[in-house]
Design a protein around this motif. Structure first.
Motif, PDB file in Angstrom:
ATOM      1  N   VAL A 119      69.040   9.189  33.616  1.00 17.81           N
ATOM      2  CA  VAL A 119      67.813   8.393  33.619  1.00 17.81           C
ATOM      3  C   VAL A 119      67.594   7.879  32.205  1.00 17.81           C
ATOM      4  CG1 VAL A 119      66.800   9.659  35.547  1.00 17.81           C
ATOM      5  CG2 VAL A 119      66.425  10.477  33.214  1.00 17.81           C
ATOM      6  N   GLY A 120      66.480   7.197  32.001  1.00 17.51           N
ATOM      7  CA  GLY A 120      66.247   6.577  30.708  1.00 17.51           C
ATOM      8  C   GLY A 120      66.279   7.538  29.542  1.00 17.51           C
ATOM      9  N   ALA A 121      65.753   8.747  29.742  1.00 23.02           N
ATOM     10  CA  ALA A 121      65.691   9.717  28.645  1.00 23.02           C
ATOM     11  C   ALA A 121      67.064  10.069  28.106  1.00 23.02           C
ATOM     12  CB  ALA A 121      64.969  10.982  29.112  1.00 23.02           C
ATOM     13  N   ARG A 169      76.695   6.110  33.773  1.00 25.18           N
ATOM     14  CA  ARG A 169      76.157   7.041  34.768  1.00 25.18           C
ATOM     15  C   ARG A 169      74.688   6.767  35.081  1.00 25.18           C
ATOM     16  NH1 ARG A 169      80.096   9.229  31.864  1.00 25.18           N
ATOM     17  NH2 ARG A 169      81.428  10.870  32.708  1.00 25.18           N
ATOM     18  N   PHE A 170      74.178   5.649  34.566  1.00 25.82           N
ATOM     19  CA  PHE A 170      72.753   5.344  34.702  1.00 25.82           C
ATOM     20  C   PHE A 170      72.420   4.819  36.095  1.00 25.82           C
ATOM     21  CE2 PHE A 170      69.149   2.285  33.925  1.00 25.82           C
ATOM     22  CZ  PHE A 170      68.189   3.256  33.671  1.00 25.82           C
ATOM     23  N   SER A 171      71.323   5.295  36.648  1.00 22.15           N
ATOM     24  CA  SER A 171      70.846   4.821  37.944  1.00 22.15           C
ATOM     25  C   SER A 171      69.892   3.645  37.714  1.00 22.15           C
ATOM     26  CB  SER A 171      70.118   5.946  38.686  1.00 22.15           C
ATOM     27  OG  SER A 171      69.514   5.450  39.861  1.00 22.15           O
ATOM     28  N   PHE A 172      70.350   2.445  38.028  1.00 21.23           N
ATOM     29  CA  PHE A 172      69.530   1.264  37.774  1.00 21.23           C
ATOM     30  C   PHE A 172      68.338   1.161  38.716  1.00 21.23           C
ATOM     31  CE2 PHE A 172      73.336   0.137  35.466  1.00 21.23           C
ATOM     32  CZ  PHE A 172      72.833  -0.507  34.348  1.00 21.23           C
ATOM     33  N   SER A 173      68.252   2.062  39.693  1.00 20.45           N
ATOM     34  CA  SER A 173      67.044   2.134  40.518  1.00 20.45           C
ATOM     35  C   SER A 173      65.846   2.548  39.674  1.00 20.45           C
ATOM     36  CB  SER A 173      67.241   3.135  41.661  1.00 20.45           C
ATOM     37  OG  SER A 173      67.420   4.456  41.174  1.00 20.45           O
ATOM     38  N   GLN A 174      66.105   3.099  38.473  1.00 22.99           N
ATOM     39  CA  GLN A 174      65.027   3.468  37.561  1.00 22.99           C
ATOM     40  C   GLN A 174      64.206   2.252  37.134  1.00 22.99           C
ATOM     41  OE1 GLN A 174      64.135   6.701  36.043  1.00 22.99           O
ATOM     42  NE2 GLN A 174      65.117   7.176  38.000  1.00 22.99           N
ATOM     43  N   PHE A 175      64.814   1.075  37.164  1.00 20.90           N
ATOM     44  CA  PHE A 175      64.075  -0.137  36.817  1.00 20.90           C
ATOM     45  C   PHE A 175      62.931  -0.379  37.798  1.00 20.90           C
ATOM     46  CE2 PHE A 175      66.947  -2.865  33.912  1.00 20.90           C
ATOM     47  CZ  PHE A 175      67.331  -1.743  33.205  1.00 20.90           C
ATOM     48  N   LYS A 176      63.068   0.167  38.996  1.00 21.51           N
ATOM     49  CA  LYS A 176      62.036   0.040  40.021  1.00 21.51           C
ATOM     50  C   LYS A 176      61.133   1.256  40.075  1.00 21.51           C
ATOM     51  CE  LYS A 176      61.454  -0.626  45.020  1.00 21.51           C
ATOM     52  NZ  LYS A 176      62.165  -0.849  46.315  1.00 21.51           N
ATOM     53  N   THR A 177      61.685   2.436  39.871  1.00 25.48           N
ATOM     54  CA  THR A 177      60.937   3.670  40.092  1.00 25.48           C
ATOM     55  C   THR A 177      60.626   4.464  38.827  1.00 25.48           C
ATOM     56  OG1 THR A 177      62.979   4.956  40.425  1.00 25.48           O
ATOM     57  CG2 THR A 177      62.008   3.907  42.368  1.00 25.48           C
ATOM     58  N   GLY A 178      61.208   4.096  37.705  1.00 20.78           N
ATOM     59  CA  GLY A 178      61.014   4.861  36.478  1.00 20.78           C
ATOM     60  C   GLY A 178      59.567   4.896  36.023  1.00 20.78           C
ATOM     61  N   ALA A 179      59.205   5.978  35.334  1.00 21.51           N
ATOM     62  CA  ALA A 179      57.815   6.175  34.901  1.00 21.51           C
ATOM     63  C   ALA A 179      57.575   5.699  33.469  1.00 21.51           C
ATOM     64  CB  ALA A 179      57.446   7.651  35.012  1.00 21.51           C
ATOM     65  N   GLY A 180      58.546   5.046  32.864  1.00 20.30           N
ATOM     66  CA  GLY A 180      58.382   4.529  31.509  1.00 20.30           C
ATOM     67  C   GLY A 180      59.592   4.734  30.632  1.00 20.30           C
ATOM     68  N   ASP A 181      60.287   5.879  30.818  1.00 21.86           N
ATOM     69  CA  ASP A 181      61.438   6.147  29.967  1.00 21.86           C
ATOM     70  C   ASP A 181      62.649   5.296  30.321  1.00 21.86           C
ATOM     71  OD1 ASP A 181      61.617   7.628  32.370  1.00 21.86           O
ATOM     72  OD2 ASP A 181      63.062   8.993  31.472  1.00 21.86           O
ATOM     73  N   HIS A 182      62.601   4.585  31.467  1.00 25.11           N
ATOM     74  CA  HIS A 182      63.704   3.683  31.813  1.00 25.11           C
ATOM     75  C   HIS A 182      63.878   2.587  30.761  1.00 25.11           C
ATOM     76  CE1 HIS A 182      60.032   2.016  33.509  1.00 25.11           C
ATOM     77  NE2 HIS A 182      60.606   0.835  33.612  1.00 25.11           N
ATOM     78  N   TRP A 183      62.825   2.319  29.983  1.00 25.02           N
ATOM     79  CA  TRP A 183      62.905   1.318  28.927  1.00 25.02           C
ATOM     80  C   TRP A 183      63.849   1.727  27.797  1.00 25.02           C
ATOM     81  CZ3 TRP A 183      60.454  -3.391  27.384  1.00 25.02           C
ATOM     82  CH2 TRP A 183      59.687  -4.002  28.389  1.00 25.02           C
ATOM     83  N   VAL A 184      64.167   3.023  27.708  1.00 25.57           N
ATOM     84  CA  VAL A 184      65.054   3.465  26.631  1.00 25.57           C
ATOM     85  C   VAL A 184      66.457   2.896  26.822  1.00 25.57           C
ATOM     86  CG1 VAL A 184      65.822   5.448  25.271  1.00 25.57           C
ATOM     87  CG2 VAL A 184      63.669   5.557  26.489  1.00 25.57           C
ATOM     88  N   CYS A 185      66.747   2.398  28.019  1.00 30.70           N
ATOM     89  CA  CYS A 185      67.999   1.651  28.232  1.00 30.70           C
ATOM     90  C   CYS A 185      68.078   0.483  27.247  1.00 30.70           C
ATOM     91  CB  CYS A 185      68.043   1.159  29.678  1.00 30.70           C
ATOM     92  SG  CYS A 185      69.519   0.208  30.088  1.00 30.70           S
ATOM     93  N   ALA A 186      66.955  -0.218  27.067  1.00 26.30           N
ATOM     94  CA  ALA A 186      66.891  -1.299  26.072  1.00 26.30           C
ATOM     95  C   ALA A 186      66.672  -0.732  24.673  1.00 26.30           C
ATOM     96  CB  ALA A 186      65.773  -2.275  26.418  1.00 26.30           C
TER      97      ALA A 186
END
Length: 313
Positions: A119-121, A169-186
């Motif tokens: 996940v983003g973290a 290994r990142f789940s890109f579904s986090q872009f839809k369901t992530g709680a904020g830490d998905h932004w750490v991808c950027a």
């Protein structure tokens, strides 16, 4: 303080990098306000860290195994980089030593308890590593200490490898369901671009004019372009799938926003692309706005959690 999770370190990261970005924009008085806020948050979190180390060792050990624990490294490097801009080089050296030590302790624990999909973290493996590069390369010029430049360059490569491993290994579904830490991808791309920009300056100061200098210039431009594209994609996802409730992981949204602004300005100056600087200047203000909102929301959350603990007791 039981309500403070390890990922709360992202608050110090976000406020610290907003301070850096505002300094780069020439708004020094406002930058210092955010520096004071960032240092205050960092100090509180250090206190929580020590209290748990002494009084709740089981929780401390459990939290040290999580990627969120690496916010301690990233926050220390960001704030260390900012104080260099005040001429406080001794404090920055201490910050680099402390961050490197914590990084060396936490990285094996986090990698050893790796879970997938990521996940983003998990991108904090990259962020923490590149934070060392940013601080090291900045010190290489400020002290000066040219020996830090090759060390920072090697660490930069390690940080990029960490990013690619997590991304695979990142789940890109986090872009839809992530709680904020998905932004750490950027955010991983943003701090990598900032690290590359700092390395360009350090290589110039060290007299590196060969292929490493050319490679890092190209890398800075490419990584920044990918970061800006990722930033735009994440904004679109926020509009498409709004997540308006408070979650401490939203500080991991504010950090990439501020980091993208700082990275854009730094790379613009390093590669001689002044048109990029205006983009970075513009991106500062959404990051400031989100940080203000999160400061208020976080304060309310802590007060509410404290009241609940008192009632339960």
């Amino acid at each position: 303080m039981s309500a403070v999770p390890p990922g709360a370190g992202a608050a110090a990261m976000a406020t610290g990098i907003v301070s850096v970005a505002l300094h780069l924009a020439g708004i020094e008085w406002f930058s210092r306000i955010w520096l004071a806020i960032g240092v205050g948050i960092w100090a509180v979190l250090v206190g929580v860290f020590l209290m748990r180390l002494v009084g709740d060792r089981a929780r401390w050990v459990a939290e040290a195994d999580t990627p969120a624990a690496l916010t301690a490294v990233a926050a220390t490097t960001v704030l260390g980089t900012r104080v260099i801009l005040l001429g406080w080089h001794a404090i920055a050296v201490l910050a680099l030593c402390l961050a490197a030590l914590v990084w060396a302790v936490l990285m094996p624990a986090v990698i050893g308890h790796w879970t997938g999909p990521t996940v983003g973290a998990h991108f904090l493996l990259c962020v923490a590593t590149q934070g060392l590069v940013v601080l090291g390369a900045t010190l290489a010029v400020a002290l000066p200490a040219s020996w830090l430049t090759p060390v920072a360059a090697a660490t930069f490569v390690l940080g990029m490898i960490a990013y690619l491993v997590v991304l695979s290994r990142f789940s890109f579904s986090q872009f839809k369901t992530g709680a904020g830490d998905h932004w750490v991808c950027a955010g991983g791309l943003a701090i990598s671009a900032l690290a590359a920009g700092k390395l360009i300056v350090a290589m110039d100061a060290a007299g590196w004019n060969g292929w490493p200098h050319t490679v890092i210039r190209v890398a800075a431009a490419v990584i920044l372009a990918l970061d800006l594209a990722g930033y735009l994609a994440l904004v679109i996802c926020e509009v498409r799938w709004p997540r308006l409730g408070f979650d401490v992981r939203r500080w991991s949204t504010a950090f990439p926003m501020g980091m993208t602004a700082a990275a854009t300005i730094t790379v613009a100056d390093a590669i001689g692309a002044p048109w990029l600087r205006s983009i970075g200047m513009t991106l500062i203000w959404p990051a400031v706005a989100v940080c203000v909102i999160l400061l208020v929301a976080s304060a309310r959350h802590l007060v509410s959690a404290g009241s609940a603990d008192t009632s339960a007791g």
